[in-house]
Motif scaffolding. Structure first.
Motif, PDB file in Angstrom:
ATOM      1  N   TRP A  60      74.308  69.995  26.481  1.00 43.14           N
ATOM      2  CA  TRP A  60      73.566  71.218  26.526  1.00 43.14           C
ATOM      3  C   TRP A  60      74.275  72.238  27.813  1.00 43.14           C
ATOM      4  CZ3 TRP A  60      70.991  66.818  25.608  1.00 43.14           C
ATOM      5  CH2 TRP A  60      70.270  66.788  24.659  1.00 43.14           C
ATOM      6  N   THR A 109      71.318  73.728  21.913  1.00 45.69           N
ATOM      7  CA  THR A 109      70.440  74.893  22.434  1.00 45.69           C
ATOM      8  C   THR A 109      69.032  74.457  23.368  1.00 45.69           C
ATOM      9  OG1 THR A 109      70.943  75.957  20.174  1.00 45.69           O
ATOM     10  CG2 THR A 109      68.867  76.798  21.319  1.00 45.69           C
ATOM     11  N   ARG A 158      66.072  76.063  26.196  1.00 45.34           N
ATOM     12  CA  ARG A 158      65.516  77.264  26.776  1.00 45.34           C
ATOM     13  C   ARG A 158      64.627  76.935  27.848  1.00 45.34           C
ATOM     14  NH1 ARG A 158      61.006  79.269  22.118  1.00 45.34           N
ATOM     15  NH2 ARG A 158      60.146  77.385  21.685  1.00 45.34           N
ATOM     16  N   PRO A 189      66.159  81.012  23.476  1.00 45.10           N
ATOM     17  CA  PRO A 189      66.995  79.820  23.086  1.00 45.10           C
ATOM     18  C   PRO A 189      68.585  80.266  23.430  1.00 45.10           C
ATOM     19  CG  PRO A 189      65.712  80.496  21.363  1.00 45.10           C
ATOM     20  CD  PRO A 189      65.587  81.552  22.206  1.00 45.10           C
ATOM     21  N   SER A 248      72.648  78.798  23.724  1.00 44.54           N
ATOM     22  CA  SER A 248      73.763  78.099  23.761  1.00 44.54           C
ATOM     23  C   SER A 248      75.021  78.463  24.051  1.00 44.54           C
ATOM     24  CB  SER A 248      73.750  77.224  22.165  1.00 44.54           C
ATOM     25  OG  SER A 248      73.977  78.479  21.289  1.00 44.54           O
TER      26      SER A 248
END
Ligand code: 1HN
Length: 348
Positions: free
Chosen positions: A242, A277, A279, A317, A319
């Motif tokens: 991530w 992704t 959050r 979200p 990425s």
């Protein structure tokens, strides 16, 4: 039109409530207590190539002395007129030209400087100066005297631009803002440059040091050191799927954040990195140091290059992807959410 419908009766009733400074909770309950965060801040990017000229033009339109701080505020389009990039945080690009001084003052808001370009300016905090270099992360803790300066062209001065990050909206929401001007434009220099880094910047602290203050006694975190650590870690193992290789800045005396309200990070994304992704409830502002890549935030996608600044609102979200080896600095309101037990994260 009967004038008697329930709707009309309610309207008349609501009118009476308003006169008495009352409001019916049942009309706003869902908005007040949403099932999940619905950030008003929106994802946004400021491309340095598009705004650099405007930053430099400010240099010929107003002096640092007149402006006090010559800064262009990065305004989140979802928070118009609020001088805010997220509900809790502020961001701005500050310019200081050779020969200028930004006069000394102090305030309860905590501030960070992340140096974008130029390497001659200094900032003084609590009697010590530090010279700025691109990629350095410098703190101005709450209620500390601070002034900035830049030597003349003859002495090697060049225009210097940095990103200011402050907790201004947070402090405003708490009605806890106080400020004072120093009686002179510059505070006295009490210690040589590098003194606090020698005491606290080498995984050692003075033997009888007592922690009395939540802010870090290191006030300048040089890019060279952060970059070196990221590089070593990249060569030592697989990047996180991530984050790539991501480190947080610390107060060496506590292991906590450098300042009580703002978290700071630096991360390396190798060329070809395509991050998963995630959050989080903290809202984050990124400043690109090196490389080239793209970021997806909710339904928005931006490409980034060095010196671009982008904002990831809470719970969106996100990425990250890198086309070239990239380094990103970031800051967020994580310590506040964490202290209030409101920090939630999801990695998918
Ligand atoms: C401030 O003191 C600085 O010291 C920069 O450079 C930006 C924005 C609002 C309030 C105080 C600085 C600021 C600020």
């Amino acid at each position: 039109m009967t004038g008697n419908s329930l709707h009309d009766q309610r309207s008349a009733y609501y009118g009476q409530l308003t006169e008495q400074r009352l409001a019916p909770l049942w009309e706003s309950l869902h908005n007040l207590v949403p099932k999940a965060p619905r950030p008003q801040a929106v994802p946004a990017i400021w491309k340095y190539a598009q705004i650099r000229d405007l930053v430099m033009q400010a240099g010929s339109l107003i002096s640092a002395q007149e402006a006090v701080r010559r800064v262009l505020i990065l305004q989140n389009p979802g928070l118009p007129g609020k001088s805010a990039i997220t509900p809790a945080l502020y961001a701005g690009l500050q310019l200081i030209l050779p020969g200028e001084i930004a006069p000394s003052h102090r305030h309860t808001q905590s501030a960070l400087r992340f140096i974008v370009e130029g390497r001659s300016a200094w900032t003084a905090v609590n009697g010590e100066r530090t010279t700025m270099h691109p990629g350095d992360f410098i703190i101005t803790p709450s209620w500390t005297w601070h002034d900035h300066g830049n030597p003349s062209v003859e002495e090697g001065g060049e225009p210097v631009v940095w990103l200011d990050g402050l907790d201004i909206p947070l402090i405003a929401s708490l009605d806890a803002g106080f400020a004072e001007n120093y009686p002179e434009s510059m505070q006295p220099v009490l210690r040589p440059e590098g003194d606090s880094f020698a005491r606290f910047g080498h995984n050692m602290v003075p033997v009888r040091h007592r922690v009395t203050d939540p802010t870090s006694p290191v006030f300048s975190y040089p890019y060279e050191r952060s970059r070196e650590a990221l590089d070593a870690l990249y060569h030592n193992g697989e990047p996180d799927e991530w984050d790539g290789v991501k480190l947080r800045y610390v107060n060496p005396t506590t292991g906590g954040w450098p300042m009580p309200t703002i978290a700071t990070f630096m991360q390396f994304l190798p060329a070809g990195f395509a991050g998963k992704t995630y959050r989080s409830t903290d809202a984050t502002i990124y400043c690109v140091v090196e490389g080239r890549g793209s970021v997806r935030i909710g339904d928005s996608e931006f490409t980034f290059e060095p010196h671009d600044v982008f904002v990831v609102p809470g719970w969106q979200p996100v990425s990250l992807a890198a086309q070239a080896d990239s380094v990103l600095f970031s800051y967020s309101d994580r310590p506040v959410l964490s202290a209030l037990n409101l920090l939630r994260e999801e990695r998918t």
